[in-house]
Design an enzyme around this catalytic site. Sequence first.
Site, PDB file in Angstrom:
ATOM      1  N   THR A   1      32.265  35.103  45.933  1.00 14.76           N
ATOM      2  CA  THR A   1      31.262  36.150  46.148  1.00 14.76           C
ATOM      3  C   THR A   1      31.223  37.125  44.971  1.00 14.76           C
ATOM      4  OG1 THR A   1      31.662  35.950  48.500  1.00 14.76           O
ATOM      5  CG2 THR A   1      30.514  37.935  47.791  1.00 14.76           C
TER       6      THR A   1
ATOM      7  N   HIS B   1      28.991  35.707  42.507  1.00 19.46           N
ATOM      8  CA  HIS B   1      27.591  35.850  42.946  1.00 19.46           C
ATOM      9  C   HIS B   1      27.104  37.279  42.760  1.00 19.46           C
ATOM     10  CE1 HIS B   1      27.355  31.812  44.354  1.00 19.46           C
ATOM     11  NE2 HIS B   1      28.250  31.964  45.319  1.00 19.46           N
TER      12      HIS B   1
ATOM     13  N   HIS C   1      37.115  42.695  47.561  1.00 17.24           N
ATOM     14  CA  HIS C   1      37.123  42.885  49.022  1.00 17.24           C
ATOM     15  C   HIS C   1      38.300  42.205  49.710  1.00 17.24           C
ATOM     16  CE1 HIS C   1      34.647  39.318  48.147  1.00 17.24           C
ATOM     17  NE2 HIS C   1      35.226  38.817  49.215  1.00 17.24           N
ATOM     18  N   GLU C   2      39.224  41.589  48.926  1.00 17.64           N
ATOM     19  CA  GLU C   2      40.366  40.879  49.541  1.00 17.64           C
ATOM     20  C   GLU C   2      41.654  41.573  49.115  1.00 17.64           C
ATOM     21  OE1 GLU C   2      40.059  36.810  48.273  1.00 17.64           O
ATOM     22  OE2 GLU C   2      38.092  36.533  49.177  1.00 17.64           O
TER      23      GLU C   2
END
Length: 342
Positions: free
Chosen positions: A39, A42, A58-59
């Site tokens: 992502t 992207h 986000h991880e």
Amino acid sequence: MKALRLEAIGDLFVREVDTPSPGPGDLLVRVEACGICGTDRHLLHGEFPSMPPVTLGHEFCGIVEAVGKDVSDIAIGARITGDPNISCGRCPQCRAGRVNLCPALRAIGIHRDGGFADYVIVPRIQAHEIPLSLDPVHGAFCEPLACCLHGIDLSGIRAGSSVVVLGGGVIGLLTVQLARLAGATTVILSTRQAVKRRLAEDVGATATVDPSASDIIEAIAGPAGLVPGGVDVVIECAGVAETVRQSTRLARSGGTVVILGVMPQGEKVEIEPFDILFRELRVLGSFINPFVHRRAADLVASGAIEIDKLISRRVSLDEAVSVIAHPPAAGEVKVLVVPDQA
Ligand code: NAP
Ligand code: ZN
């Protein structure tokens, strides 16, 4: 502090920014590790909606360094993993328990500043404590594992089920493991690279197939295949047209197909509705991680998931720019950013 900023689509670099301070209900978390995800690529190329300028990541997993007003139920020094997806809690979807379908969904590392930084702000409600004894890099796997767990929950896998997983990236390799933990006794992974097939067998796949070498429909579901007639559950984890096309044909009559892979918006794949009808297939989408982050964190903490074998590289924030800007190298599964690495 240092942060990896998406300043505009196509414009990614590390720069100094002010260390944020926690507002009411927030935690200030010193980031120990943050996984790089497809992502992020992207987002860089504008193929996924975002809100630049924003810090990506986000991880993430890290240590609580300070807490905002009204936060009294977590200690300074605790280690947390963050569920990045923040839903509004008020809309009809949220009230019906479908928080992942909230139209106002906002994610840490996509819409607001994320974990590719020395520090990240995490609302207390999005944080889940994990043991200090855990390797923090393992903590960064809670988020992708949670997404796979939602797919497994939707799939209805039971003791003795037969399963095909399409795509041997980190999502496929975590899904293989969860399918075994959920009770599947046959778990077949299809992926093109031999190194990923070996890895899949190492982490619990009972068989692997090379989709570039043989007709996998025949090799799996054909009369002389591994599971003649097809499997109970197919989980699509590649996000490409070819695997989506294969997915319904690999399921047995009455079987289930779960689409976890993300295909580019607007791209189409031909399906045969007659086949879905006549063979009563269940075809489901699985989007992110509603109410599963806690279980994913407990699974990671339990040691039940093989993680070390999925780690290809640990990089600094500066090195992460080029990792995100280029497609994954051959054989690469997961690259993690460890911000305080020299
Ligand atoms: P990834 O590393 O790109 O893995 C996808 C794998 O699919 C590749 O490693 C590739 O391995 C394999 N593949 C490509 N074409 C194939 C084919 N024709 N047949 C079989 N395998 C093929 O990505 P990932 O991080 O594991 O994520 C997988 C997908 O899940 C992505 O689309 C991602 O966006 C999506 N995702 C969804 C959610 C959700 O909430 N649903 C959450 C996270 C990620 P080989 O080169 O070995 O074939
Ligand atoms: Zn991700």
